[in-house]
Structures are given as structure tokens and as C-alpha cells.
Enzyme design. Sequence first.
Site, PDB file in Angstrom:
ATOM      1  N   HIS A  67       0.852  -1.186   0.000  1.00 45.65           N
ATOM      2  CA  HIS A  67       0.000   0.000   0.000  1.00 45.65           C
ATOM      3  C   HIS A  67       0.892   1.242   0.000  1.00 45.65           C
ATOM      4  O   HIS A  67       0.742   2.094  -0.854  1.00 45.65           O
ATOM      5  CB  HIS A  67      -0.939  -0.020   1.220  1.00 45.65           C
ATOM      6  CG  HIS A  67      -1.982   1.057   1.210  1.00 45.65           C
ATOM      7  ND1 HIS A  67      -3.011   1.111   2.105  1.00 45.65           N
ATOM      8  CD2 HIS A  67      -2.138   2.132   0.409  1.00 45.65           C
ATOM      9  CE1 HIS A  67      -3.773   2.173   1.847  1.00 45.65           C
ATOM     10  NE2 HIS A  67      -3.260   2.808   0.831  1.00 45.65           N
ATOM     11  N   GLU A 119       0.556   7.834  -3.625  1.00 45.78           N
ATOM     12  CA  GLU A 119       1.482   7.531  -2.527  1.00 45.78           C
ATOM     13  C   GLU A 119       2.702   8.446  -2.555  1.00 45.78           C
ATOM     14  O   GLU A 119       3.206   8.862  -1.516  1.00 45.78           O
ATOM     15  CB  GLU A 119       1.911   6.054  -2.570  1.00 45.78           C
ATOM     16  CG  GLU A 119       0.782   5.072  -2.295  1.00 45.78           C
ATOM     17  CD  GLU A 119       0.183   5.186  -0.897  1.00 45.78           C
ATOM     18  OE1 GLU A 119       0.945   5.242   0.084  1.00 45.78           O
ATOM     19  OE2 GLU A 119      -1.059   5.230  -0.779  1.00 45.78           O
ATOM     20  N   HIS A 123       2.962  10.716   0.594  1.00 43.48           N
ATOM     21  CA  HIS A 123       3.933  10.180   1.558  1.00 43.48           C
ATOM     22  C   HIS A 123       5.374  10.267   1.065  1.00 43.48           C
ATOM     23  O   HIS A 123       6.276  10.556   1.838  1.00 43.48           O
ATOM     24  CB  HIS A 123       3.612   8.711   1.866  1.00 43.48           C
ATOM     25  CG  HIS A 123       2.208   8.497   2.358  1.00 43.48           C
ATOM     26  ND1 HIS A 123       1.799   8.845   3.617  1.00 43.48           N
ATOM     27  CD2 HIS A 123       1.109   7.961   1.745  1.00 43.48           C
ATOM     28  CE1 HIS A 123       0.519   8.527   3.786  1.00 43.48           C
ATOM     29  NE2 HIS A 123       0.074   7.996   2.662  1.00 43.48           N
TER      30      HIS A 123
END
Length: 278
Positions: A67, A119, A123
Site C-alpha cells: 500500500h 502515494e 507520503h
Amino acid sequence: MFWVFLKLISVPLCVIVLDLNQSVHASTDWDILIFTQHWPITVCMQWKEAQEHHSCKILPENTWTIHGIWPTKVGTIGPLFCNHSLHFDPQKLEPIENNLLTYWPDIYNGSTTGLWKHEWNKHGTCAAILEPLDTEIKYFSKGLEWIHMYTMENILARAGINPDNMGYTPQQIWNAVKGSLGTNPDVQCVKDKKTGRWYLFEIRICFDKSLKLIDCDGVKGLKNNSNKIISNCPLTQTLLYPGHMPSDEETHEDSKPYRLSWLFQFLQIIQLVQWITL
Ligand SMILES: *[C@@H]1O[C@H](CO)[C@@H](O)[C@H](O)[C@H]1NC(C)=O
Ligand SMILES: *[C@@H]1O[C@H](CO)[C@@H](O)[C@H](O)[C@H]1NC(C)=O
Ligand SMILES: *[C@@H]1O[C@H](CO)[C@@H](O)[C@H](O)[C@H]1NC(C)=O
């Protein structure tokens, strides 16, 4: 109808509560990296359940997939979206694209680069303060490296835990990872609203800034439980670790009239956004 009114006020309420709950970390410094693997069948089930038109793509291999790698300030969520000047460029990932498609696929939309872009922006741009993660190729390669070193289906299988629809306790899952890695993981579950059954969803392991495995102690969003295991799963129930998607009959057998209400669906979307955007 009274419940309609309830839903109406609970929508804004829900959004506010989510905001308060998440207390996103405002500055861009962080303590640990959370490396999250998720179980594609559970991810897909949840995604489809949330909206009738949703479809998802799962690969034939029963493997856990990535993930994300999430820089985290202990006790908070995030930081998130740290550096807008680090634009996502899918071309930079071409050398590792085939591996990413296998181990870091976008289960939700079946798009090629959708999850990677998400992502990276959310992040990766925060992880980039660390030299070993300061480019797209380094960040995504680290995910591939870690999923090969810490392959969840193997870690679980060594403890006799397999995707076979048998029930496992959260403690068994947690012990399997702890026993294999020596550090405390975070085991995450989701509940199937139709059947009330709990499913194994994600397993998170944590690293310090020298990229050494450490305990996930202190990460936010966990139930306080007496067993001291880090998990949102109900410790008194068994979890399903499904080996395949439920058939259409199973999926639709229990469809209730209120599922047609757009309000109800809207609420579901909000819940979905909560877990997807983590
Ligand atoms: C954002 O990234 C750019 C390009 O690498 C860098 O020059 C800048 O210092 C970064 N900004 C922050 C706040 O980290
Ligand atoms: C799926 O695709 C839609 C439309 O491109 C996008 O808005 C949404 O964020 C995507 N969802 C996920 C989970 O990637
Ligand atoms: C967790 O529960 C224990 C007792 O069950 C209590 O002593 C402790 O303060 C609780 N911690 C939090 C953060 O709520």
C-alpha cells in the site's frame, strides 16, 4: 423519516470527527516509516462493497501487495504532502514498472500509475528528506526491496496461517509477525457490513530513520486493548483471511432496501475515504 434526518446530520458530524481524530501532523518532520502491505482480496471486497459500480483488479497470485511507505510522527498521522515541487513523474519508474505492477498494483481503479502518484505525493514527498528515499525510484524500489524481505504470505504461512477462510484470532496473526521479525507489527482489520464478519486487511511494520526494523508502538489510531497488541481488530473475534473473492450470490444475498439510498451510500463513501486516504 427520522433516520434520514439522522444521516443528514451525521454526515457533516462525521467529517468533523474524522478531522479531529486524525490530527494530521502539521510540520514535515517525522520519526518512523510505516511499511504497509495489504491483502488484495479484502481490499477489493471493501472497495466493491462501498459502491455498486466499483470494480477492482486483483492479480491471480495470492500475494500481499504494497500500500505504501508512510513517514509518521509518532502519535499523529503524517506528515502528508510535504513538498509540492517534487512532481510525480511516471517515466522515472519505467525501469521498475513491471515489478511495481506485480507488487504495488492499484487494486482500486486498476489504473497503472494512480496509486503510485497518490502515494508519492502524499507520503513519498515526506520520506524524501531521507537520502535513501529522496527520489521516486529510490522510494518505490525500497518498497519492492522490503516486500521481498518481509513477504507477508510467507511470514504468516510459517505460522500455519494461510488464506483459506479459516478463522484466525488477531493475536495469532500478530504473534506470527512478531515471532518472525522480532518487532511489534500493527495488524489492521475491516468489517464486512453485510455479514458483520471481520477480515484481515493490512499488516504494517515499522522502520526507524536508519531503515532498521523497530516496534510500531506509538502509531496512532489503535484500540486500547489489554493484550497490548497493536491492532484495530476485535480481539475476541476470529478474522477471515479469504483465499478468493466471495461469489456474486454471497455478495448480493443480503442486500437491504436501504442500500439504495444515496444518503447511505454517501456515508459509506466517507468511511471509505477515511481508510483509503491513510
Ligand atoms: C522540496 O524539493 C526541492 C527539490 O528537491 C528541494 O530543493 C526543496 O528544498 C524541498 N523543500 C522542502 C521543504 O523540503
Ligand atoms: C480512482 O480514480 C478516480 C478517478 O480517476 C480518482 O478520483 C480516485 O481517487 C481513484 N481512487 C483511488 C483509490 O485511487
Ligand atoms: C489503556 O487501558 C489501560 C487499562 O485497561 C489504562 O490504564 C490506560 O490508561 C489506557 N490507555 C489509554 C491511552 O487510553
